[in-house]
Design a protein around this motif. Structure first.
Motif, PDB file in Angstrom:
ATOM      1  N   TYR A   1       0.834  -1.202   0.000  1.00 48.02           N
ATOM      2  CA  TYR A   1       0.000   0.000   0.000  1.00 48.02           C
ATOM      3  C   TYR A   1       0.869   1.252   0.000  1.00 48.02           C
ATOM      4  O   TYR A   1       1.929   1.301   0.627  1.00 48.02           O
ATOM      5  CB  TYR A   1      -0.892  -0.018   1.239  1.00 48.02           C
ATOM      6  N   ARG A   2       0.405   2.269  -0.735  1.00 48.08           N
ATOM      7  CA  ARG A   2       1.033   3.589  -0.724  1.00 48.08           C
ATOM      8  C   ARG A   2      -0.013   4.625  -0.314  1.00 48.08           C
ATOM      9  O   ARG A   2      -1.217   4.435  -0.547  1.00 48.08           O
ATOM     10  CB  ARG A   2       1.597   3.928  -2.106  1.00 48.08           C
ATOM     11  N   PRO A   3       0.390   5.745   0.273  1.00 40.96           N
ATOM     12  CA  PRO A   3      -0.594   6.753   0.706  1.00 40.96           C
ATOM     13  C   PRO A   3      -1.545   7.195  -0.405  1.00 40.96           C
ATOM     14  O   PRO A   3      -2.719   7.485  -0.145  1.00 40.96           O
ATOM     15  CB  PRO A   3       0.288   7.913   1.186  1.00 40.96           C
ATOM     16  N   GLY A   4      -1.061   7.204  -1.648  1.00 37.51           N
ATOM     17  CA  GLY A   4      -1.917   7.592  -2.755  1.00 37.51           C
ATOM     18  C   GLY A   4      -3.011   6.595  -3.076  1.00 37.51           C
ATOM     19  O   GLY A   4      -3.877   6.872  -3.910  1.00 37.51           O
ATOM     20  N   ASP A   5      -3.002   5.435  -2.416  1.00 40.50           N
ATOM     21  CA  ASP A   5      -4.026   4.405  -2.647  1.00 40.50           C
ATOM     22  C   ASP A   5      -5.260   4.595  -1.772  1.00 40.50           C
ATOM     23  O   ASP A   5      -6.222   3.821  -1.889  1.00 40.50           O
ATOM     24  CB  ASP A   5      -3.451   3.014  -2.357  1.00 40.50           C
ATOM     25  N   LEU A   6      -5.250   5.588  -0.898  1.00 36.15           N
ATOM     26  CA  LEU A   6      -6.339   5.720   0.065  1.00 36.15           C
ATOM     27  C   LEU A   6      -7.696   5.855  -0.623  1.00 36.15           C
ATOM     28  O   LEU A   6      -8.681   5.227  -0.214  1.00 36.15           O
ATOM     29  CB  LEU A   6      -6.093   6.912   0.989  1.00 36.15           C
ATOM     30  N   ASP A   7      -7.777   6.654  -1.673  1.00 31.40           N
ATOM     31  CA  ASP A   7      -9.048   6.808  -2.377  1.00 31.40           C
ATOM     32  C   ASP A   7      -9.525   5.484  -2.957  1.00 31.40           C
ATOM     33  O   ASP A   7     -10.731   5.197  -2.989  1.00 31.40           O
ATOM     34  CB  ASP A   7      -8.917   7.845  -3.502  1.00 31.40           C
ATOM     35  N   ALA A   8      -8.586   4.661  -3.411  1.00 27.32           N
ATOM     36  CA  ALA A   8      -8.954   3.353  -3.953  1.00 27.32           C
ATOM     37  C   ALA A   8      -9.529   2.454  -2.861  1.00 27.32           C
ATOM     38  O   ALA A   8     -10.461   1.673  -3.116  1.00 27.32           O
ATOM     39  CB  ALA A   8      -7.750   2.688  -4.613  1.00 27.32           C
ATOM     40  N   LEU A   9      -8.989   2.537  -1.644  1.00 25.04           N
ATOM     41  CA  LEU A   9      -9.556   1.753  -0.548  1.00 25.04           C
ATOM     42  C   LEU A   9     -11.016   2.127  -0.332  1.00 25.04           C
ATOM     43  O   LEU A   9     -11.876   1.250  -0.171  1.00 25.04           O
ATOM     44  CB  LEU A   9      -8.767   1.973   0.749  1.00 25.04           C
ATOM     45  N   TYR A  10     -11.282   3.412  -0.316  1.00 27.62           N
ATOM     46  CA  TYR A  10     -12.663   3.868  -0.146  1.00 27.62           C
ATOM     47  C   TYR A  10     -13.550   3.355  -1.277  1.00 27.62           C
ATOM     48  O   TYR A  10     -14.670   2.871  -1.049  1.00 27.62           O
ATOM     49  CB  TYR A  10     -12.708   5.394  -0.116  1.00 27.62           C
ATOM     50  N   GLN A  11     -13.081   3.453  -2.516  1.00 33.71           N
ATOM     51  CA  GLN A  11     -13.896   3.068  -3.661  1.00 33.71           C
ATOM     52  C   GLN A  11     -14.188   1.572  -3.664  1.00 33.71           C
ATOM     53  O   GLN A  11     -15.327   1.153  -3.873  1.00 33.71           O
ATOM     54  CB  GLN A  11     -13.196   3.461  -4.957  1.00 33.71           C
ATOM     55  N   ILE A  12     -13.164   0.763  -3.426  1.00 35.07           N
ATOM     56  CA  ILE A  12     -13.357  -0.682  -3.435  1.00 35.07           C
ATOM     57  C   ILE A  12     -14.294  -1.100  -2.307  1.00 35.07           C
ATOM     58  O   ILE A  12     -15.157  -1.965  -2.484  1.00 35.07           O
ATOM     59  CB  ILE A  12     -12.004  -1.401  -3.315  1.00 35.07           C
ATOM     60  N   CYS A  13     -14.130  -0.493  -1.161  1.00 36.46           N
ATOM     61  CA  CYS A  13     -14.990  -0.813  -0.032  1.00 36.46           C
ATOM     62  C   CYS A  13     -16.450  -0.535  -0.370  1.00 36.46           C
ATOM     63  O   CYS A  13     -17.338  -1.333  -0.048  1.00 36.46           O
ATOM     64  CB  CYS A  13     -14.557  -0.005   1.192  1.00 36.46           C
ATOM     65  N   LEU A  14     -16.724   0.562  -1.048  1.00 38.48           N
ATOM     66  CA  LEU A  14     -18.088   0.900  -1.433  1.00 38.48           C
ATOM     67  C   LEU A  14     -18.600  -0.031  -2.527  1.00 38.48           C
ATOM     68  O   LEU A  14     -19.742  -0.504  -2.479  1.00 38.48           O
ATOM     69  CB  LEU A  14     -18.143   2.353  -1.910  1.00 38.48           C
ATOM     70  N   LEU A  15     -17.767  -0.323  -3.507  1.00 37.22           N
ATOM     71  CA  LEU A  15     -18.200  -1.135  -4.647  1.00 37.22           C
ATOM     72  C   LEU A  15     -18.369  -2.610  -4.302  1.00 37.22           C
ATOM     73  O   LEU A  15     -18.910  -3.375  -5.102  1.00 37.22           O
ATOM     74  CB  LEU A  15     -17.203  -0.986  -5.806  1.00 37.22           C
ATOM     75  N   THR A  16     -17.911  -3.020  -3.119  1.00 39.57           N
ATOM     76  CA  THR A  16     -18.110  -4.397  -2.657  1.00 39.57           C
ATOM     77  C   THR A  16     -18.921  -4.433  -1.360  1.00 39.57           C
ATOM     78  O   THR A  16     -19.036  -5.490  -0.733  1.00 39.57           O
ATOM     79  CB  THR A  16     -16.752  -5.086  -2.416  1.00 39.57           C
ATOM     80  N   GLY A  17     -19.494  -3.303  -0.972  1.00 36.36           N
ATOM     81  CA  GLY A  17     -20.077  -3.158   0.352  1.00 36.36           C
ATOM     82  C   GLY A  17     -21.437  -3.776   0.558  1.00 36.36           C
ATOM     83  O   GLY A  17     -21.920  -3.840   1.690  1.00 36.36           O
ATOM     84  N   ASP A  18     -22.074  -4.257  -0.502  1.00 41.88           N
ATOM     85  CA  ASP A  18     -23.364  -4.919  -0.375  1.00 41.88           C
ATOM     86  C   ASP A  18     -23.154  -6.418  -0.549  1.00 41.88           C
ATOM     87  O   ASP A  18     -23.515  -7.003  -1.564  1.00 41.88           O
ATOM     88  CB  ASP A  18     -24.354  -4.386  -1.412  1.00 41.88           C
ATOM     89  N   ASN A  19     -22.512  -7.027   0.446  1.00 43.63           N
ATOM     90  CA  ASN A  19     -22.212  -8.456   0.405  1.00 43.63           C
ATOM     91  C   ASN A  19     -21.468  -8.824  -0.871  1.00 43.63           C
ATOM     92  O   ASN A  19     -21.782  -9.800  -1.547  1.00 43.63           O
ATOM     93  CB  ASN A  19     -23.492  -9.277   0.539  1.00 43.63           C
TER      94      ASN A  19
END
Length: 250
Positions: free
Chosen positions: A11-29
Motif C-alpha cells: 500500500y502507498r498513501p496515494g491508494d487511500l481513495d482506492a480503498l474507499y472506492q473498493i470498499c463501497l463497490l463491494t459493500g453490499d455483500n
C-alpha cells in the motif's frame, strides 16, 4: 475467460481513495453498495481507511491495467489497533456523524445511520479470540478480479507479513448466512467452540461470522454467529465454507 494480469504490491498513501472506492463497490455483500448510502465515504471510514492510515505496513493492494482493484488489510495487534482508533480516528468521525437519536427505533434507521451507530459503538474482539488470534485481516476485491486465485495470493502475502512480525494467529470476518442477517436471532458461538491452534508453520486463521442485529426494545449491536479455523490461507475474496471448519455452539 481472459483475465487481465494483476500484481500485488505494498500500500502507498496515494491508494487511500482506492480503498474507499473498493470498499463501497463491494459493500453490499460483495456487490456495489453505492445506491444504498447517502454518504459514499461511510463504509470506507469504518472498514478500510483506518488500516491505510494506522497500519500501512500490513496493507497490500491488487493492481491491474484498470488500477487498484483489491486490497488486503491487517493489524498485528487487534486490541492495540482498536485503542488507536478510539484515540485517533473515531472521535473526529463521531463529530461528523452523530449517533442516531434515542427516540428513533433502530429498525427504522437508514444505512447511513447504522454506520454512524457503528462508528460510535465499534465492535471489540472477544477475549477468547484476542488471546489466541491476536491479529486480524480484511480483504475485498472488485468482481473482475475475483475467482482468479488472487484472494489466496493476497492472503498468503499478508499472513506471511504477519508471521514475520511475530503474530501467531489472525481472525477474519465473513458475512453471516442469509438466515442470520439483521433482524434475526442468529446463533452465538461460545469460547468452547474455538478449535485448537494448529501445530504447523502456517499462521492460524480463525474466522468469525458477525451479524449486526436490531430488535425492538433492544440496543442494536454485533453478535458473532459462527467461529471456525483454517490452517491455510483463504482461497478467494469471500471465505469458502469448504475451507473453514465451523463449530456451532450447542
Amino acid at each position: 475467460m481472459n483475465r487481465t494480469a494483476a500484481h500485488i504490491r505494498p500500500y502507498r498513501p496515494g491508494d487511500l481513495d482506492a480503498l474507499y472506492q473498493i470498499c463501497l463497490l463491494t459493500g453490499d455483500n460483495g456487490q456495489d453498495a453505492t445506491s444504498l448510502f447517502a454518504d459514499p465515504m461511510l463504509l470506507g471510514h469504518f472498514f478500510a481507511a483506518p488500516y491505510g492510515l494506522f497500519a500501512p505496513s500490513l496493507a497490500f493492494v491488487l493492481e491491474d491495467a484498470q488500477g487498484v482493484g483489491g486490497y488486503i488489510l491487517g493489524a498485528l495487534d487487534t486490541r492495540a489497533f482498536e485503542e488507536q482508533l478510539e484515540s485517533n480516528w473515531w472521535p473526529r468521525l463521531r463529530t461528523r456523524y452523530p449517533d442516531p437519536a434515542a427516540g428513533v427505533p433502530a429498525e427504522q434507521w437508514t444505512r447511513d445511520q447504522r454506520m454512524a451507530h457503528m462508528i460510535h459503538h465499534p465492535w471489540r474482539i472477544p477475549d477468547e479470540l484476542a488471546s489466541r488470534y491476536p491479529s486480524h485481516l480484511h480483504i475485498d476485491m472488485l468482481p473482475h478480479l475475483q475467482a482468479g486465485g488472487y484472494g489466496r495470493q493476497l492472503t498468503n502475502t499478508l499472513t506471511t507479513a504477519l508471521r514475520d512480525q511475530g503474530s501467531r494467529g489472525c481472525t477474519c470476518t465473513f458475512p453471516a448466512p442469509t438466515s442470520a442477517r439483521p433482524g434475526s436471532t442468529g446463533t452465538s458461538a461460545s469460547p468452547n467452540s474455538l478449535p485448537p491452534l494448529p501445530n504447523s508453520q502456517h499462521l492460524a486463521c480463525a474466522f468469525s461470522a458477525w451479524i449486526y442485529e436490531t430488535h425492538p426494545g433492544e440496543a442494536p449491536g454485533f453478535r458473532r454467529t459462527e467461529t471456525g479455523v483454517c490452517h491455510d490461507a483463504l482461497h478467494e475474496n469471500n471465505v469458502s465454507r469448504n475451507d473453514v471448519e465451523v463449530r456451532r455452539a450447542a
